[in-house]
Design a protein around this motif. Sequence first.
Motif, PDB file in Angstrom:
ATOM      1  N   ASN A 130      -4.311  -7.929   8.701  1.00 10.94           N
ATOM      2  CA  ASN A 130      -5.165  -7.394   9.768  1.00 10.94           C
ATOM      3  C   ASN A 130      -6.322  -8.338  10.093  1.00 10.94           C
ATOM      4  OD1 ASN A 130      -3.486  -5.206   9.705  1.00 10.94           O
ATOM      5  ND2 ASN A 130      -4.943  -3.800   8.747  1.00 10.94           N
ATOM      6  N   THR A 131      -6.877  -8.970   9.058  1.00 11.47           N
ATOM      7  CA  THR A 131      -7.990  -9.905   9.268  1.00 11.47           C
ATOM      8  C   THR A 131      -7.550 -11.088  10.107  1.00 11.47           C
ATOM      9  OG1 THR A 131      -9.035  -9.281   7.172  1.00 11.47           O
ATOM     10  CG2 THR A 131      -9.685 -11.397   8.133  1.00 11.47           C
ATOM     11  N   THR A 180      -6.728  -9.996  13.745  1.00 16.65           N
ATOM     12  CA  THR A 180      -7.964  -9.792  14.507  1.00 16.65           C
ATOM     13  C   THR A 180      -8.613 -11.113  14.852  1.00 16.65           C
ATOM     14  OG1 THR A 180      -8.330  -7.662  13.398  1.00 16.65           O
ATOM     15  CG2 THR A 180     -10.229  -8.687  14.466  1.00 16.65           C
ATOM     16  N   GLN A 240      -2.235  -5.939   3.467  1.00 16.57           N
ATOM     17  CA  GLN A 240      -2.188  -5.660   4.900  1.00 16.57           C
ATOM     18  C   GLN A 240      -3.589  -5.637   5.495  1.00 16.57           C
ATOM     19  OE1 GLN A 240       0.560  -5.100   7.004  1.00 16.57           O
ATOM     20  NE2 GLN A 240      -0.895  -4.990   8.702  1.00 16.57           N
ATOM     21  N   THR A 241      -4.522  -4.973   4.811  1.00  7.25           N
ATOM     22  CA  THR A 241      -5.882  -4.828   5.331  1.00  7.25           C
ATOM     23  C   THR A 241      -6.680  -6.118   5.243  1.00  7.25           C
ATOM     24  OG1 THR A 241      -5.890  -2.504   4.656  1.00  7.25           O
ATOM     25  CG2 THR A 241      -8.022  -3.520   5.112  1.00  7.25           C
ATOM     26  N   VAL A 242      -6.631  -6.748   4.057  1.00 11.24           N
ATOM     27  CA  VAL A 242      -7.491  -7.918   3.803  1.00 11.24           C
ATOM     28  C   VAL A 242      -6.974  -9.175   4.494  1.00 11.24           C
ATOM     29  CG1 VAL A 242      -8.401  -9.464   2.009  1.00 11.24           C
ATOM     30  CG2 VAL A 242      -8.338  -6.993   1.621  1.00 11.24           C
ATOM     31  N   GLU A 298      -1.094  -2.057   0.794  1.00  9.92           N
ATOM     32  CA  GLU A 298      -2.138  -1.731   1.772  1.00  9.92           C
ATOM     33  C   GLU A 298      -3.295  -2.718   1.682  1.00  9.92           C
ATOM     34  OE1 GLU A 298      -5.080   2.029   2.909  1.00  9.92           O
ATOM     35  OE2 GLU A 298      -3.382   2.323   1.541  1.00  9.92           O
ATOM     36  N   PHE A 299      -3.595  -3.174   0.462  1.00  9.11           N
ATOM     37  CA  PHE A 299      -4.678  -4.153   0.264  1.00  9.11           C
ATOM     38  C   PHE A 299      -4.375  -5.452   1.006  1.00  9.11           C
ATOM     39  CE2 PHE A 299      -6.243  -7.889  -2.038  1.00  9.11           C
ATOM     40  CZ  PHE A 299      -7.612  -7.650  -2.021  1.00  9.11           C
TER      41      PHE A 299
END
Length: 232
Positions: free
Chosen positions: A11-12, A15, A6-8, A3-4
Amino acid sequence: MSEFFQTVFVNTFSTAIHAIAMIFNGSFGLSIIFLTLIVRLLLMPLMLKQYKSQQQMKEKMEALKPELDTIQAKIKNTKDSKEQQKLQQEMMGLYQKHGVNPLAMGCLPMLIQMPILMGFYYAIRGSHEIATHSFLWFNLGESDIWITAIAGIVYYLQFKVSMSNISGDQQKQMKFMGLLSPIMIVMFSLNAPAALPLYWAVGGTFLIIQTLIGKKLYQTPAPSLTANTEKA
C-alpha cells in the motif's frame, strides 16, 4: 500475503507511485524511476559503509597474501590428510588473528531490498492504472524483452565494476554469484511486469555510480614511483 506486508510495503509503494506520478503529469514510469532513486539514496550510506568494509578487507587480504600463499602451497604439496587439516587450521587462525572473513559478502543490503522488490511487484500488479500504463516503448504491467535485457546488462556491468574492490581470492569465490545475479534478474523479469526490470535498470545504474563514488572516497592510492625511488 500478510496484512502487515500489504499495509507497510504494498500500500505504501502504491500510494507513493500514484502521488509522485501526479508530479510528472501522470507518468507512472517517471514515478517509478524517481522512487527508485529515492530508495537508492536512502540505502546509499549503508552501501558505502559496506564498500568501505570491503576495501578494508581487500587491504588485509593483500597484506596476508605472502603468508597465505606459503600455507596454500604447503597444503597443495602434502598428501597427508592430518597435515592438510593442521595447515588449514593454521590458515583459519591467521584469518582470525587479523580479523579477516574471506566469505564476507555483505548480505544485509540484499535482504533489505527483498521486501522493496516484492512491494513494487504487488503494488504494480494490484493497480490497474499502473499495470496498464505505457512508458517509452513498453507497458509497465507486461513483460518486455528489451528492458529485461537492459536490466541484465546493467547488473553485469555493476558486477564487473564492484569486482575491482575485492581481493583476487574473493573474486574467485564471488564470480559465480556475481554472474548468477544478472541471469536471475533476466529470468525473473521475463515473466514479470516491465516496471521491475525498469527498477533494476535504474537501480543498477545508480549502483555503478555509487561504486565509483566509493572508490573515490575509500580506495587507498597506489604508492607513487617517486615514493618507491626515495625509499630505495
